[in-house]
Design a protein around this motif. Sequence first.
Motif, PDB file in Angstrom:
ATOM      1  N   THR A   1       0.823  -1.224   0.000  1.00 61.32           N
ATOM      2  CA  THR A   1       0.000   0.000   0.000  1.00 61.32           C
ATOM      3  C   THR A   1       0.857   1.273   0.000  1.00 61.32           C
ATOM      4  O   THR A   1       0.311   2.377  -0.017  1.00 61.32           O
ATOM      5  CB  THR A   1      -0.936   0.040   1.226  1.00 61.32           C
ATOM      6  N   LEU A   2       2.179   1.129   0.033  1.00 57.43           N
ATOM      7  CA  LEU A   2       3.043   2.301   0.151  1.00 57.43           C
ATOM      8  C   LEU A   2       3.123   3.066  -1.169  1.00 57.43           C
ATOM      9  O   LEU A   2       3.156   2.472  -2.249  1.00 57.43           O
ATOM     10  CB  LEU A   2       4.456   1.879   0.566  1.00 57.43           C
ATOM     11  N   PRO A   3       3.183   4.397  -1.100  1.00 64.69           N
ATOM     12  CA  PRO A   3       3.393   5.192  -2.323  1.00 64.69           C
ATOM     13  C   PRO A   3       4.826   5.021  -2.838  1.00 64.69           C
ATOM     14  O   PRO A   3       5.753   4.744  -2.061  1.00 64.69           O
ATOM     15  CB  PRO A   3       3.158   6.638  -1.854  1.00 64.69           C
ATOM     16  N   ASP A   4       4.998   5.203  -4.142  1.00 66.18           N
ATOM     17  CA  ASP A   4       6.341   5.165  -4.728  1.00 66.18           C
ATOM     18  C   ASP A   4       7.251   6.176  -4.033  1.00 66.18           C
ATOM     19  O   ASP A   4       6.827   7.291  -3.695  1.00 66.18           O
ATOM     20  CB  ASP A   4       6.277   5.508  -6.223  1.00 66.18           C
ATOM     21  N   GLY A   5       8.488   5.777  -3.814  1.00 60.92           N
ATOM     22  CA  GLY A   5       9.468   6.663  -3.207  1.00 60.92           C
ATOM     23  C   GLY A   5       9.528   6.606  -1.695  1.00 60.92           C
ATOM     24  O   GLY A   5      10.401   7.229  -1.083  1.00 60.92           O
ATOM     25  N   THR A   6       8.629   5.846  -1.060  1.00 65.14           N
ATOM     26  CA  THR A   6       8.596   5.763   0.406  1.00 65.14           C
ATOM     27  C   THR A   6       9.789   4.980   0.930  1.00 65.14           C
ATOM     28  O   THR A   6      10.102   3.892   0.438  1.00 65.14           O
ATOM     29  CB  THR A   6       7.303   5.076   0.873  1.00 65.14           C
ATOM     30  N   GLU A   7      10.462   5.522   1.940  1.00 59.92           N
ATOM     31  CA  GLU A   7      11.490   4.771   2.664  1.00 59.92           C
ATOM     32  C   GLU A   7      10.842   4.136   3.886  1.00 59.92           C
ATOM     33  O   GLU A   7      10.013   4.761   4.553  1.00 59.92           O
ATOM     34  CB  GLU A   7      12.644   5.688   3.066  1.00 59.92           C
ATOM     35  N   PHE A   8      11.196   2.898   4.169  1.00 60.30           N
ATOM     36  CA  PHE A   8      10.501   2.168   5.231  1.00 60.30           C
ATOM     37  C   PHE A   8      11.404   1.123   5.858  1.00 60.30           C
ATOM     38  O   PHE A   8      12.454   0.759   5.300  1.00 60.30           O
ATOM     39  CB  PHE A   8       9.246   1.498   4.669  1.00 60.30           C
ATOM     40  N   THR A   9      10.970   0.646   7.027  1.00 64.85           N
ATOM     41  CA  THR A   9      11.629  -0.450   7.729  1.00 64.85           C
ATOM     42  C   THR A   9      10.668  -1.625   7.813  1.00 64.85           C
ATOM     43  O   THR A   9       9.486  -1.439   8.123  1.00 64.85           O
ATOM     44  CB  THR A   9      12.041  -0.016   9.147  1.00 64.85           C
ATOM     45  N   ILE A  10      11.160  -2.821   7.540  1.00 66.16           N
ATOM     46  CA  ILE A  10      10.344  -4.031   7.705  1.00 66.16           C
ATOM     47  C   ILE A  10      10.196  -4.298   9.194  1.00 66.16           C
ATOM     48  O   ILE A  10      11.193  -4.481   9.904  1.00 66.16           O
ATOM     49  CB  ILE A  10      10.996  -5.250   7.028  1.00 66.16           C
ATOM     50  N   ILE A  11       8.960  -4.318   9.712  1.00 63.65           N
ATOM     51  CA  ILE A  11       8.769  -4.556  11.144  1.00 63.65           C
ATOM     52  C   ILE A  11       8.093  -5.898  11.444  1.00 63.65           C
ATOM     53  O   ILE A  11       8.055  -6.325  12.600  1.00 63.65           O
ATOM     54  CB  ILE A  11       7.964  -3.427  11.803  1.00 63.65           C
ATOM     55  N   GLY A  12       7.574  -6.579  10.432  1.00 61.15           N
ATOM     56  CA  GLY A  12       6.924  -7.856  10.700  1.00 61.15           C
ATOM     57  C   GLY A  12       6.499  -8.539   9.418  1.00 61.15           C
ATOM     58  O   GLY A  12       6.411  -7.914   8.356  1.00 61.15           O
ATOM     59  N   ALA A  13       6.245  -9.835   9.522  1.00 59.24           N
ATOM     60  CA  ALA A  13       5.762 -10.612   8.385  1.00 59.24           C
ATOM     61  C   ALA A  13       4.856 -11.717   8.900  1.00 59.24           C
ATOM     62  O   ALA A  13       5.111 -12.302   9.956  1.00 59.24           O
ATOM     63  CB  ALA A  13       6.921 -11.211   7.591  1.00 59.24           C
ATOM     64  N   ASN A  14       3.808 -11.967   8.162  1.00 56.89           N
ATOM     65  CA  ASN A  14       2.856 -13.000   8.539  1.00 56.89           C
ATOM     66  C   ASN A  14       3.539 -14.350   8.680  1.00 56.89           C
ATOM     67  O   ASN A  14       4.479 -14.654   7.943  1.00 56.89           O
ATOM     68  CB  ASN A  14       1.760 -13.097   7.474  1.00 56.89           C
ATOM     69  N   GLU A  15       3.037 -15.169   9.601  1.00 61.17           N
ATOM     70  CA  GLU A  15       3.659 -16.463   9.846  1.00 61.17           C
ATOM     71  C   GLU A  15       3.053 -17.532   8.930  1.00 61.17           C
ATOM     72  O   GLU A  15       2.119 -18.230   9.293  1.00 61.17           O
ATOM     73  CB  GLU A  15       3.521 -16.854  11.319  1.00 61.17           C
ATOM     74  N   ASP A  16       3.626 -17.625   7.771  1.00 57.35           N
ATOM     75  CA  ASP A  16       3.295 -18.652   6.791  1.00 57.35           C
ATOM     76  C   ASP A  16       4.640 -19.208   6.336  1.00 57.35           C
ATOM     77  O   ASP A  16       5.508 -18.452   5.900  1.00 57.35           O
ATOM     78  CB  ASP A  16       2.532 -18.028   5.622  1.00 57.35           C
ATOM     79  N   VAL A  17       4.816 -20.521   6.450  1.00 54.34           N
ATOM     80  CA  VAL A  17       6.148 -21.080   6.213  1.00 54.34           C
ATOM     81  C   VAL A  17       6.642 -20.784   4.799  1.00 54.34           C
ATOM     82  O   VAL A  17       7.832 -20.518   4.596  1.00 54.34           O
ATOM     83  CB  VAL A  17       6.166 -22.600   6.525  1.00 54.34           C
ATOM     84  N   GLU A  18       5.746 -20.788   3.806  1.00 48.56           N
ATOM     85  CA  GLU A  18       6.184 -20.498   2.439  1.00 48.56           C
ATOM     86  C   GLU A  18       6.595 -19.030   2.293  1.00 48.56           C
ATOM     87  O   GLU A  18       7.570 -18.712   1.598  1.00 48.56           O
ATOM     88  CB  GLU A  18       5.085 -20.853   1.438  1.00 48.56           C
TER      89      GLU A  18
END
Length: 219
Positions: free
Chosen positions: A150-167
């Motif tokens: 959902t982020l706009p182009d050019g956004t700087e961000f930090t990964i803070i989490g990811a859904n728990e799905d093994v794949e």
Amino acid sequence: MADSVSKPIYLQTILELTYGQNREQVANNQIAEHLHVTPSSVSNMMAKLQESGEVDVEPYYGVTLTPKGQQLALRLTRIHRLMEVFFSEKLNLSSTHAYANAIHFDHHADEILLTALDDFLNHPTTCPHGLPIPDANYNWEIPPHRILNTLPDGTEFTIIGANEDVELLEYLELMGVTINSTWKFIGRMPFSGPLVIESLSSGQQIQISDHAAHYIYTN
């Protein structure tokens, strides 16, 4: 995952797919996709969970956890994520292996073990994938977050989490996307293609599928 998925795992999945928003509806096909089971298996289990008072089912829209289901899901999630932390930090398993193995241990832990494990780990607040761990009273604080796709182009961000799905976790591991890594959202490839993100530390650009990006949380 086989179609013999247990009831506790279904409850945890519903909680996780709403990211703690307990009145948000989850569609059956989302649950089926997350657990790698058939839609008919999900429908059968939702009927059982509704009968036991743990979910509310609204046909054609989705399911929500009842207060009873929410409480059980929070307890199971607390156990599971504490075990993930133990496997990752103390046994040096990768975060993906920590998740996969925690599934086999978490549903039968009692409060004595849970309290001892929490104390031993010095009361962690997040699992190796950045997701919050409910506290001893089964309360949790969901941090402010955005979804990567959902982020706009050019956004700087930090990964803070990811859904728990093994794949998904294996995919992120392969792509070199880790918790607390920093990136810039470059844009989307044409024709509903993947997202292009650039590492702020190395300058390397990688492509992330839109589907995967829907389950990656940023600041």
